[in-house]
Design a protein around this motif. Sequence first.
Motif, PDB file in Angstrom:
ATOM      1  N   SER A   1       1.985  20.992   0.130  1.00 10.81           N
ATOM      2  CA  SER A   1       0.664  20.041   0.863  1.00 10.81           C
ATOM      3  C   SER A   1       1.112  18.542   0.258  1.00 10.81           C
ATOM      4  O   SER A   1       2.243  18.341  -0.731  1.00 10.81           O
ATOM      5  N   LEU A   2       0.132  17.756   0.494  1.00 15.90           N
ATOM      6  CA  LEU A   2       0.127  16.251   0.566  1.00 15.90           C
ATOM      7  C   LEU A   2      -0.998  15.926  -0.066  1.00 15.90           C
ATOM      8  O   LEU A   2      -2.145  15.878   0.246  1.00 15.90           O
ATOM      9  N   GLY A   3      -0.829  15.279  -1.313  1.00 12.40           N
ATOM     10  CA  GLY A   3      -2.037  14.781  -2.054  1.00 12.40           C
ATOM     11  C   GLY A   3      -2.404  13.754  -1.689  1.00 12.40           C
ATOM     12  O   GLY A   3      -1.901  13.132  -0.413  1.00 12.40           O
ATOM     13  N   GLU A   4      -3.197  12.752  -2.305  1.00 10.51           N
ATOM     14  CA  GLU A   4      -3.824  11.412  -2.067  1.00 10.51           C
ATOM     15  C   GLU A   4      -2.637  10.611  -2.155  1.00 10.51           C
ATOM     16  O   GLU A   4      -1.572  10.687  -2.919  1.00 10.51           O
ATOM     17  N   ALA A   5      -2.629   9.181  -1.570  1.00  6.55           N
ATOM     18  CA  ALA A   5      -1.772   8.353  -1.441  1.00  6.55           C
ATOM     19  C   ALA A   5      -1.588   8.086  -2.940  1.00  6.55           C
ATOM     20  O   ALA A   5      -2.321   7.586  -3.643  1.00  6.55           O
ATOM     21  N   VAL A   6      -0.186   7.611  -3.242  1.00  5.23           N
ATOM     22  CA  VAL A   6       0.336   7.021  -4.792  1.00  5.23           C
ATOM     23  C   VAL A   6       0.121   5.658  -4.693  1.00  5.23           C
ATOM     24  O   VAL A   6       0.127   5.063  -5.930  1.00  5.23           O
ATOM     25  N   LEU A   7      -0.225   5.017  -3.555  1.00  7.43           N
ATOM     26  CA  LEU A   7      -0.207   3.499  -3.749  1.00  7.43           C
ATOM     27  C   LEU A   7      -0.762   2.858  -2.374  1.00  7.43           C
ATOM     28  O   LEU A   7      -0.667   3.785  -1.114  1.00  7.43           O
ATOM     29  N   HIS A   8      -1.836   1.962  -2.739  1.00  4.35           N
ATOM     30  CA  HIS A   8      -2.409   1.243  -1.585  1.00  4.35           C
ATOM     31  C   HIS A   8      -2.197  -0.231  -1.462  1.00  4.35           C
ATOM     32  O   HIS A   8      -1.795  -0.829  -2.676  1.00  4.35           O
ATOM     33  N   SER A   9      -1.931  -0.652  -0.345  1.00  5.39           N
ATOM     34  CA  SER A   9      -1.907  -2.437  -0.009  1.00  5.39           C
ATOM     35  C   SER A   9      -3.153  -2.917   0.647  1.00  5.39           C
ATOM     36  O   SER A   9      -3.634  -2.166   1.366  1.00  5.39           O
ATOM     37  N   ALA A  10      -3.465  -3.927   0.111  1.00  5.30           N
ATOM     38  CA  ALA A  10      -4.474  -4.733   0.874  1.00  5.30           C
ATOM     39  C   ALA A  10      -4.229  -5.907   1.849  1.00  5.30           C
ATOM     40  O   ALA A  10      -5.206  -6.660   2.064  1.00  5.30           O
ATOM     41  N   GLY A  11      -3.111  -5.645   2.117  1.00 10.39           N
ATOM     42  CA  GLY A  11      -2.500  -6.948   3.080  1.00 10.39           C
ATOM     43  C   GLY A  11      -3.476  -6.942   4.181  1.00 10.39           C
ATOM     44  O   GLY A  11      -3.841  -5.922   4.887  1.00 10.39           O
ATOM     45  N   ARG A  12      -3.664  -7.981   4.954  1.00 11.63           N
ATOM     46  CA  ARG A  12      -4.824  -8.197   5.921  1.00 11.63           C
ATOM     47  C   ARG A  12      -3.997  -7.635   7.393  1.00 11.63           C
ATOM     48  O   ARG A  12      -4.627  -6.993   8.274  1.00 11.63           O
ATOM     49  N   THR A  13      -2.533  -7.699   7.478  1.00 11.28           N
ATOM     50  CA  THR A  13      -1.930  -7.147   8.769  1.00 11.28           C
ATOM     51  C   THR A  13      -0.938  -6.156   8.235  1.00 11.28           C
ATOM     52  O   THR A  13      -0.436  -6.184   7.248  1.00 11.28           O
ATOM     53  N   GLU A  14      -0.448  -5.432   9.209  1.00 13.28           N
ATOM     54  CA  GLU A  14       0.568  -4.359   9.192  1.00 13.28           C
ATOM     55  C   GLU A  14       1.889  -5.179   8.506  1.00 13.28           C
ATOM     56  O   GLU A  14       2.512  -4.300   7.693  1.00 13.28           O
ATOM     57  N   ASP A  15       2.214  -6.253   8.948  1.00 16.81           N
ATOM     58  CA  ASP A  15       3.302  -6.889   8.300  1.00 16.81           C
ATOM     59  C   ASP A  15       3.059  -7.573   6.811  1.00 16.81           C
ATOM     60  O   ASP A  15       4.225  -7.834   6.202  1.00 16.81           O
ATOM     61  N   ASP A  16       1.848  -7.474   6.401  1.00 16.65           N
ATOM     62  CA  ASP A  16       1.536  -7.820   5.255  1.00 16.65           C
ATOM     63  C   ASP A  16       1.466  -6.573   4.106  1.00 16.65           C
ATOM     64  O   ASP A  16       0.810  -6.939   2.984  1.00 16.65           O
TER      65      ASP A  16
ATOM     66  N   LEU B   1      11.055   5.705  -7.713  1.00 14.10           N
ATOM     67  CA  LEU B   1      10.864   5.154  -6.488  1.00 14.10           C
ATOM     68  C   LEU B   1      10.349   3.746  -6.174  1.00 14.10           C
ATOM     69  O   LEU B   1       9.511   3.099  -6.870  1.00 14.10           O
ATOM     70  N   TRP B   2      11.096   2.926  -5.378  1.00 17.78           N
ATOM     71  CA  TRP B   2      10.748   1.470  -5.283  1.00 17.78           C
ATOM     72  C   TRP B   2      10.276   1.115  -4.074  1.00 17.78           C
ATOM     73  O   TRP B   2      10.594   1.663  -3.040  1.00 17.78           O
ATOM     74  N   VAL B   3       9.023   0.175  -3.968  1.00 14.83           N
ATOM     75  CA  VAL B   3       8.493  -0.375  -2.800  1.00 14.83           C
ATOM     76  C   VAL B   3       8.180  -1.662  -3.212  1.00 14.83           C
ATOM     77  O   VAL B   3       7.553  -2.089  -4.128  1.00 14.83           O
ATOM     78  N   ALA B   4       8.226  -2.484  -2.140  1.00 16.71           N
ATOM     79  CA  ALA B   4       7.340  -3.873  -2.068  1.00 16.71           C
ATOM     80  C   ALA B   4       6.219  -3.949  -1.426  1.00 16.71           C
ATOM     81  O   ALA B   4       6.042  -3.367  -0.086  1.00 16.71           O
ATOM     82  N   ASP B   5       5.168  -4.564  -1.893  1.00 18.77           N
ATOM     83  CA  ASP B   5       4.036  -4.796  -1.644  1.00 18.77           C
ATOM     84  C   ASP B   5       3.935  -6.358  -0.835  1.00 18.77           C
ATOM     85  O   ASP B   5       4.047  -7.151  -1.634  1.00 18.77           O
ATOM     86  N   ARG B   6       3.690  -6.545   0.344  1.00 13.18           N
ATOM     87  CA  ARG B   6       3.933  -7.895   1.140  1.00 13.18           C
ATOM     88  C   ARG B   6       2.547  -8.714   1.230  1.00 13.18           C
ATOM     89  O   ARG B   6       2.588  -9.584   1.914  1.00 13.18           O
ATOM     90  N   ASP B   7       1.499  -8.242   0.565  1.00 15.74           N
ATOM     91  CA  ASP B   7       0.323  -8.763   0.582  1.00 15.74           C
ATOM     92  C   ASP B   7       0.422 -10.380   0.125  1.00 15.74           C
ATOM     93  O   ASP B   7       0.731 -10.688  -1.093  1.00 15.74           O
ATOM     94  N   PRO B   8       0.206 -11.489   0.757  1.00 14.54           N
ATOM     95  CA  PRO B   8       0.221 -12.522   0.383  1.00 14.54           C
ATOM     96  C   PRO B   8      -0.555 -13.055  -0.563  1.00 14.54           C
ATOM     97  O   PRO B   8       0.116 -13.941  -1.473  1.00 14.54           O
ATOM     98  N   LYS B   9      -1.446 -12.511  -0.862  1.00 15.83           N
ATOM     99  CA  LYS B   9      -2.479 -12.813  -1.946  1.00 15.83           C
ATOM    100  C   LYS B   9      -1.704 -12.303  -3.338  1.00 15.83           C
ATOM    101  O   LYS B   9      -2.293 -12.404  -4.387  1.00 15.83           O
TER     102      LYS B   9
END
Length: 617
Positions: A410-425, A438-446
């Motif tokens: 099964s798949l649980g809840e998301a482990v991370l969320h981004s609040a970026g306004r667009t998909e590219d952010d 596990l590594w990931v970048a959040d591109r939210d300009p804010k």
Amino acid sequence: MGRHFVGVDREGSGGRRRPVRVGAYACCGALLLAGCASMPDSGDLRGVESTPRQDSQVRVYAMPPRDDAQPAEIVQGFLEALTSDDAKYETARKYLTESAGKAWDPYRSTTVLTDAPNPESGNAGNRDGADGNSLYRLSGSKVATVDGQHAYAPDSGTYSKTVHLTRLKDTKQWRIDGLPQGVVMGKSDFQRNYVSINKYYYTSNSNSGAGGPLGTVADPVYVREQVDPMTQMVRALLKGPTRWLDPVVRSSFPSGTELKKGVKSLSPDDRNRVTVPLNHKADHVGRSQCTRMAAQLLFTFQDLTPTGVDEVELQKSDGSQLCVLTENQAGTVASHGTGHRPEYQYFIDDKQRLVRMPNGDKKPEPVPGALGEGDKKLRAAAVSRDESSAAGVSTDGSSLYVGSLVSGGSLGEAVLHSAGRTEDDRLTTPSWDGRGDLWVADRDPKKPRLLLLRKGEGEPLTVETPSLDGRIEAVRVAADGVRIALIVEKDGKSSLQIGRIVRDTSGDQPTVSILEPRSVAPQLEEVTAMSWAGDSRLVVIGREQDGVQQMRYVQVDGSAPVGTAPSTLTGVKEIAASEDERLPLVAHSEEDGIVRLSSGEQWQKVVKDGTAPVYPG
């Protein structure tokens, strides 16, 4: 005059070198051969011709100065001698005064220019040498510098150094008595003279008591290819890692270990064994430490001979045996990356599921578990290096999910969320390191961040990036867990950066930082995709200023490896390679979908509708 050449085959596109074929010819006899130039007797120089890069490598032997050679000829002869295969630069020193020869250190650095250095007379209108002195200025455009540790670093700007000559009172011969330290040559001569080889160390966080193989890290250096490279590499390995890598790796050789005094050359015997006599610093190491030392040597030797090296014997200072390690045994002591060869290649199919295809099989299938069998739609994914887990990014880029690759999981809840306004952010494609993090970048300009989730779960840790200038657009962690490749965007331009991962667990709250990031493809101003493609190599998609999109290999030190670049592919959006260089490249092309390139073949279509190809990692 000129130089003496011996032709040998260049390295093929693979990692191992072909057997050498040798044929000698002299420059110049009754016939003038291509690449052989006449020496002027006086006046300004037009520039030393840099030996053309050819399919057949040439070995170059310098010629000493002739009697009554004028200053221009002395300068040109000296520059020619710097590009020869004279092991100790003995011929080059014949162009120097005795005191200058003693003070000059050719091993301090090698400066690489776009073209061979251009010598111009600097005598301010006076007749060259009328007062027994002569001055020449060497100029050119810098490409790179190789330092005293053999480490390559891209460089730019103008090169300008002076060479002073004097007429000796006793012999009346002109000689150089003032010159810059190190050597200088054009790019084509550098490519002919030098070869990049990986020396190997262990990650600082390797647990030697854990029972399993230790993790290795490649430390690429450049050595003179025709001047006993095996012995050069052993000396370089014993001196320790290059400065950039030193804080995160360690060597098993005791401090101060060197080759035994009097050892001049190392080579395999008729059993393909290399015997390495060491000085007294290694006399008292235990067997387990000795085998770790031998493993470092075996990995370092792997590309130095056509067939590699089968066995290494280490000797004490008295000549007695310290230990012996075979190539097969080395895998139980140390491993490249995780030591796991990927079983599958992965991508997102037209139903936005994570699918996999076995190596050598073109039929993809959904991965077991919720990311392949469930209804969660994805736009990107990463598979752990042991292929037991995967992470997926939702189609809008806002959420990151982690699940096991077990049927019915099964798949649980998301482990991370981004609040970026667009998909590219929002979130980038994630990446797993060799520790299972596990590594990931959040591109939210804010709130742009590089994040780390230990074992792919828990509260994300914000990774400190104090020297990184720009927003992270893509993340790929090396299998060794101490190097990270990043595409960084600033002011509309994107660059490929390699950073050093430093973990500090000394305080109450552990910290992870990316330090000393360095650009490794400075000629590209728009990098759109990249992937690790070996221990010290990446494959990169990008374009130069006003250029077209291209695919190329680059080394982590910023140099371009010798060998065949990947064949042209139109409209590449994403690229995936394995650190196991035997596995094919996989790409996403706008025109052809998911395609695959095996060694020695052309690109082959896998499926028309698919995106985001990845290997484990």
